[in-house]
Design a protein around this motif. Structure first.
Motif, short mmCIF file in Angstrom:
data_model
loop_
_atom_site.label_atom_id
_atom_site.label_comp_id
_atom_site.label_asym_id
_atom_site.label_seq_id
_atom_site.Cartn_x
_atom_site.Cartn_y
_atom_site.Cartn_z
N GLY A 159 -3.08 -12.71 13.17
CA GLY A 159 -2.96 -13.62 12.01
C GLY A 159 -3.37 -12.97 10.70
N HIS A 160 -4.14 -11.87 10.80
CA HIS A 160 -4.59 -11.17 9.59
C HIS A 160 -3.85 -9.85 9.39
N ALA A 161 -2.82 -9.63 10.24
CA ALA A 161 -2.09 -8.35 10.17
C ALA A 161 -1.06 -8.41 9.04
N ARG A 162 -0.97 -7.31 8.29
CA ARG A 162 0.02 -7.19 7.21
C ARG A 162 0.69 -5.82 7.34
N GLY A 163 1.76 -5.63 6.58
CA GLY A 163 2.48 -4.37 6.67
C GLY A 163 2.96 -3.87 5.33
N LEU A 164 3.44 -2.63 5.34
CA LEU A 164 3.93 -1.94 4.14
C LEU A 164 5.11 -1.09 4.62
N ALA A 165 6.11 -0.95 3.78
CA ALA A 165 7.33 -0.21 4.20
C ALA A 165 7.02 1.27 4.42
N TRP A 166 7.35 1.77 5.61
CA TRP A 166 7.08 3.19 5.93
C TRP A 166 7.93 4.12 5.05
N ASN A 167 9.07 3.56 4.59
CA ASN A 167 10.02 4.37 3.80
C ASN A 167 10.05 3.92 2.34
N ASP A 168 8.92 3.47 1.85
CA ASP A 168 8.82 3.01 0.45
C ASP A 168 9.20 4.15 -0.50
N PRO A 169 10.26 4.00 -1.28
CA PRO A 169 10.68 5.12 -2.15
C PRO A 169 9.63 5.47 -3.20
N ASP A 170 8.77 4.51 -3.55
CA ASP A 170 7.73 4.82 -4.55
C ASP A 170 6.64 5.71 -3.93
N LEU A 171 6.34 5.44 -2.66
CA LEU A 171 5.36 6.31 -1.96
C LEU A 171 6.00 7.66 -1.66
N ASP A 172 7.28 7.62 -1.31
CA ASP A 172 8.06 8.85 -1.08
C ASP A 172 7.33 9.80 -0.12
N ILE A 173 6.97 9.27 1.01
CA ILE A 173 6.24 10.08 2.01
C ILE A 173 7.20 11.06 2.69
N ASP A 190 11.34 -4.52 7.74
CA ASP A 190 11.34 -5.56 6.69
C ASP A 190 10.02 -5.64 5.93
N ARG A 191 9.24 -4.61 6.03
CA ARG A 191 7.92 -4.66 5.35
C ARG A 191 8.09 -4.55 3.82
N PRO A 192 7.19 -5.13 3.05
CA PRO A 192 7.28 -5.06 1.58
C PRO A 192 6.96 -3.65 1.07
N ARG A 193 7.50 -3.35 -0.10
CA ARG A 193 7.14 -2.10 -0.78
C ARG A 193 5.76 -2.27 -1.40
N PHE A 194 5.11 -1.15 -1.68
CA PHE A 194 3.78 -1.19 -2.28
C PHE A 194 3.81 -2.01 -3.58
N SER A 195 4.89 -1.85 -4.34
CA SER A 195 4.96 -2.51 -5.67
C SER A 195 5.04 -4.03 -5.56
N THR A 196 5.39 -4.54 -4.36
CA THR A 196 5.51 -6.00 -4.22
C THR A 196 4.39 -6.60 -3.36
N VAL A 197 3.54 -5.72 -2.82
CA VAL A 197 2.42 -6.21 -2.00
C VAL A 197 1.42 -6.92 -2.91
N THR A 198 0.89 -8.04 -2.43
CA THR A 198 -0.08 -8.78 -3.24
C THR A 198 -1.46 -8.81 -2.58
N GLU A 199 -1.50 -8.52 -1.28
CA GLU A 199 -2.78 -8.64 -0.55
C GLU A 199 -3.37 -7.25 -0.33
N PHE A 200 -4.35 -6.91 -1.19
CA PHE A 200 -5.04 -5.62 -1.08
C PHE A 200 -6.49 -5.87 -0.68
N TYR A 201 -7.28 -4.79 -0.68
CA TYR A 201 -8.71 -4.91 -0.40
C TYR A 201 -9.49 -4.90 -1.71
N ASP A 202 -10.67 -5.49 -1.65
CA ASP A 202 -11.60 -5.66 -2.79
C ASP A 202 -10.84 -5.72 -4.11
#
Ligand SMILES: Cc1cn([C@H]2C[C@H](O)[C@@H](COP(=O)(O)OP(=O)(O)O[C@H]3O[C@H](C)C(=O)[C@H](O)[C@H]3O)O2)c(=O)[nH]c1=O
Length: 202
Positions: A159-173, A190-202
């Motif tokens: 219930g507390h698990a979230r995700g981020l796109a492994w192929n995010d073009p902004d991260l360009d890993i 279908d994970r969100p890109r970093f630029s659209t993520v709203t739930e971060f830490y601290d």
């Protein structure tokens, strides 16, 4: 950094004897290699010691462990992270095959917020990566028959698990596996890109 201790100062076989610790470009993420204690029968590696790591200034106490098997090269698992109070520190190593491990800093207060670090893990190196809470984690297998062992300091909380796109073009890993050869669950496509993520830490 290798911790040298006078003989007898610690119980035999603790992981700090000959422990090599290296900080990655994001210093809170460490790669370390515990020594193998060899003899004519083979070797023993003290792969985890709470007090051994504490002596090295690292406080990591696992609550549970996962053993993960991926039969195929190019298997992509992540990016995953859990929100507080189930934010997880992870101690990851590979016991068979090879993989590339990537962690993205999701701590708003961090000077490296939004940056990532990479480390290749394989049994020959017997290296392990220690990632504190606050990161999104993903790895891609580089060989068939890859087995990873995860020690985690918080329980699995879907219930507390979230995700981020492994192929995010902004991260360009720079994943070393072509995107069209990657084996990934639809959920992780279908994970969100970093630029659209709203739930971060601290
Ligand atoms: C993580 C975990 C999973 N599971 C069960 C839940 C599913 O039925 C199955 C696969 O789980 P998941 O799809 O989350 O596994 P991965 O896609 O490999 O993700 C894991 O590996 C990536 C790289 C991570 O960083 C996380 O640690 C973890 O999410 O194992 C459990 O029962 N306990 C657990 O702690």
């Amino acid at each position: 950094m290798t911790i040298e201790r006078p003989a007898g100062e610690e119980p035999r076989g603790t992981v700090t004897e000959g422990l090599e610790i290296r900080s990655l470009e994001i210093p809170d993420v460490k790669v370390f290699r515990a020594p193998k204690k060899s003899d004519s029968r083979g070797w023993v590696m003290p792969s985890y010691s709470m007090n051994g790591l504490r002596a090295a200034g690292i406080d990591f106490v696992p609550l549970h462990e996962n053993h993960c098997y991926s039969p195929k090269r190019g298997t992509m698992r992540g990016f995953h992270y859990q929100l507080p109070p189930y934010d997880q520190g992870k101690l990851i190593r590979v016991t068979r095959g090879r993989m590339l491990d990537v962690n993205v800093d999701l701590r708003r207060s961090s000077p490296t917020f939004g940056r990532y670090v990479m480390a290749e893990l394989d049994p020959d190196g017997w290296n392990q990566i220690l990632v504190p809470p606050g990161f999104a984690h993903c790895y891609c297998t580089l060989t068939d028959d890859c087995e990873t062992i995860f020690k985690l300091d918080r329980e699995f909380a879907p219930g507390h698990a979230r995700g981020l796109a492994w192929n995010d073009p902004d991260l360009d890993i720079p994943w070393p596996i072509p995107a069209d050869e990657v084996i990934v669950l639809p959920r992780d496509l279908d994970r969100p890109r970093f630029s659209t993520v709203t739930e971060f830490y601290d």
